[in-house]
Design a protein around this motif. Structure first.
Motif, PDB file in Angstrom:
ATOM      1  N   UNK A  62       0.863  -1.175   0.000  1.00  7.16           N
ATOM      2  CA  UNK A  62       0.000   0.000   0.000  1.00  7.16           C
ATOM      3  C   UNK A  62       0.904   1.229   0.000  1.00  7.16           C
ATOM      4  N   UNK A  63       0.658   2.129  -0.944  1.00  5.06           N
ATOM      5  CA  UNK A  63       1.534   3.287  -1.149  1.00  5.06           C
ATOM      6  C   UNK A  63       0.791   4.567  -0.817  1.00  5.06           C
ATOM      7  N   UNK A  64       1.448   5.411  -0.041  1.00  3.35           N
ATOM      8  CA  UNK A  64       0.938   6.755   0.233  1.00  3.35           C
ATOM      9  C   UNK A  64       1.873   7.741  -0.444  1.00  3.35           C
ATOM     10  N   UNK A  65       1.302   8.642  -1.246  1.00  2.00           N
ATOM     11  CA  UNK A  65       2.120   9.632  -1.956  1.00  2.00           C
ATOM     12  C   UNK A  65       2.438  10.799  -1.037  1.00  2.00           C
ATOM     13  N   UNK A  66       3.722  10.980  -0.786  1.00  2.00           N
ATOM     14  CA  UNK A  66       4.187  12.117   0.006  1.00  2.00           C
ATOM     15  C   UNK A  66       4.476  13.290  -0.922  1.00  2.00           C
ATOM     16  N   UNK A  67       4.240  14.494  -0.437  1.00  6.10           N
ATOM     17  CA  UNK A  67       4.552  15.686  -1.219  1.00  6.10           C
ATOM     18  C   UNK A  67       6.033  16.030  -1.155  1.00  6.10           C
ATOM     19  N   UNK A  68       6.680  15.652  -0.086  1.00  8.36           N
ATOM     20  CA  UNK A  68       8.082  15.982   0.142  1.00  8.36           C
ATOM     21  C   UNK A  68       8.889  14.695   0.302  1.00  8.36           C
ATOM     22  N   UNK A  69      10.007  14.612  -0.397  1.00  8.56           N
ATOM     23  CA  UNK A  69      10.846  13.411  -0.337  1.00  8.56           C
ATOM     24  C   UNK A  69      11.369  13.149   1.073  1.00  8.56           C
ATOM     25  N   UNK A  70      11.565  14.179   1.849  1.00  7.06           N
ATOM     26  CA  UNK A  70      12.096  14.009   3.202  1.00  7.06           C
ATOM     27  C   UNK A  70      11.152  13.224   4.110  1.00  7.06           C
ATOM     28  N   UNK A  71       9.860  13.257   3.823  1.00  6.19           N
ATOM     29  CA  UNK A  71       8.895  12.517   4.634  1.00  6.19           C
ATOM     30  C   UNK A  71       8.672  11.096   4.127  1.00  6.19           C
ATOM     31  N   UNK A  72       9.220  10.759   2.982  1.00  7.72           N
ATOM     32  CA  UNK A  72       9.100   9.413   2.422  1.00  7.72           C
ATOM     33  C   UNK A  72      10.250   8.561   2.948  1.00  7.72           C
ATOM     34  N   UNK A  73      10.181   8.242   4.237  1.00  9.24           N
ATOM     35  CA  UNK A  73      11.307   7.592   4.901  1.00  9.24           C
ATOM     36  C   UNK A  73      11.017   6.181   5.407  1.00  9.24           C
ATOM     37  N   UNK A  74       9.878   5.621   5.027  1.00  8.03           N
ATOM     38  CA  UNK A  74       9.531   4.259   5.419  1.00  8.03           C
ATOM     39  C   UNK A  74       8.904   3.544   4.234  1.00  8.03           C
ATOM     40  N   UNK A  75       8.871   2.233   4.306  1.00  4.09           N
ATOM     41  CA  UNK A  75       8.303   1.432   3.215  1.00  4.09           C
ATOM     42  C   UNK A  75       6.867   1.859   2.935  1.00  4.09           C
ATOM     43  N   UNK A  76       6.556   2.036   1.650  1.00  7.21           N
ATOM     44  CA  UNK A  76       5.218   2.424   1.235  1.00  7.21           C
ATOM     45  C   UNK A  76       5.011   3.923   1.146  1.00  7.21           C
ATOM     46  N   UNK A  77       5.951   4.704   1.635  1.00 13.21           N
ATOM     47  CA  UNK A  77       5.863   6.154   1.528  1.00 13.21           C
ATOM     48  C   UNK A  77       6.713   6.579   0.342  1.00 13.21           C
ATOM     49  N   UNK A  78       6.061   7.016  -0.718  1.00  9.99           N
ATOM     50  CA  UNK A  78       6.740   7.368  -1.956  1.00  9.99           C
ATOM     51  C   UNK A  78       6.493   8.826  -2.295  1.00  9.99           C
ATOM     52  N   UNK A  79       7.511   9.466  -2.798  1.00  9.10           N
ATOM     53  CA  UNK A  79       7.397  10.823  -3.332  1.00  9.10           C
ATOM     54  C   UNK A  79       7.641  10.736  -4.833  1.00  9.10           C
ATOM     55  N   UNK A  80       6.800  11.381  -5.608  1.00  6.00           N
ATOM     56  CA  UNK A  80       6.972  11.364  -7.061  1.00  6.00           C
ATOM     57  C   UNK A  80       8.237  12.105  -7.451  1.00  6.00           C
ATOM     58  N   UNK A  81       9.065  11.459  -8.248  1.00  5.42           N
ATOM     59  CA  UNK A  81      10.281  12.095  -8.764  1.00  5.42           C
ATOM     60  C   UNK A  81       9.934  12.827 -10.056  1.00  5.42           C
ATOM     61  N   UNK A  82      10.459  14.028 -10.256  1.00  9.88           N
ATOM     62  CA  UNK A  82      10.135  14.786 -11.467  1.00  9.88           C
ATOM     63  C   UNK A  82      10.725  14.177 -12.736  1.00  9.88           C
ATOM     64  N   UNK A  83      11.803  13.422 -12.597  1.00 13.27           N
ATOM     65  CA  UNK A  83      12.453  12.786 -13.742  1.00 13.27           C
ATOM     66  C   UNK A  83      13.133  11.503 -13.278  1.00 13.27           C
ATOM     67  N   UNK A  84      13.411  10.627 -14.219  1.00 15.31           N
ATOM     68  CA  UNK A  84      14.025   9.338 -13.911  1.00 15.31           C
ATOM     69  C   UNK A  84      15.385   9.517 -13.235  1.00 15.31           C
ATOM     70  N   UNK A  85      16.127  10.537 -13.632  1.00 15.60           N
ATOM     71  CA  UNK A  85      17.474  10.740 -13.093  1.00 15.60           C
ATOM     72  C   UNK A  85      17.490  11.178 -11.633  1.00 15.60           C
ATOM     73  N   UNK A  86      16.389  11.697 -11.130  1.00 15.16           N
ATOM     74  CA  UNK A  86      16.330  12.182  -9.751  1.00 15.16           C
ATOM     75  C   UNK A  86      15.686  11.185  -8.807  1.00 15.16           C
TER      76      UNK A  86
END
Length: 118
Positions: A62-86
């Motif tokens: 189960x995935x929860x979309x985080x707005x900030x990468x800093x808060x995506x620090x546990x399994x299932x917490x994902x932040x959308x990357x603007x590009x593949x390289x980032x």
């Protein structure tokens, strides 16, 4: 003792291919910034394949979309990357569940995010 001629230094080319990690992909350890690739011709650049499950009951993660990468620090917490390289992880989205390494379902509740226990 004679010294031989100096060997020229080998410089890495600017376009170095990304090396895939050895071993199978563990979906329960994916967190941080994730880029979802939809172009099948770029499968070689992806860490794995994923199927977006419409039903929560059948998803592996189960995935929860985080707005900030800093808060995506546990399994299932994902932040959308603007590009593949980032992105920390690049996953190819497939439309056939049998061709995916694992399946995900997006949840609106942060505390529900993570791997489902069997």
């Amino acid at each position: 003792m004679a010294l031989g001629p100096a060997q020229p230094a080998v410089l890495a080319s600017p376009a170095v291919a990304r090396v895939r990690a050895a071993g199978p992909l563990e979906p329960c350890k994916i967190f941080g910034s994730v880029y979802l690739e939809t172009d099948p011709s770029r499968r070689g650049y992806c860490h794995g394949t994923v199927y977006v499950e419409p039903e929560e009951a059948f998803a592996d993660v189960l995935v929860f979309k985080e707005n900030n990468k800093l808060f995506a620090d546990k399994a299932g917490l994902w932040a959308d990357a603007p590009a593949r390289d980032f992105a920390d992880y690049v996953l190819l989205v497939v439309t056939d569940r049998s061709r995916a390494d694992f399946s995900i379902h997006y949840t609106k509740v942060r505390s529900f995010a993570g791997c489902k226990t069997n």
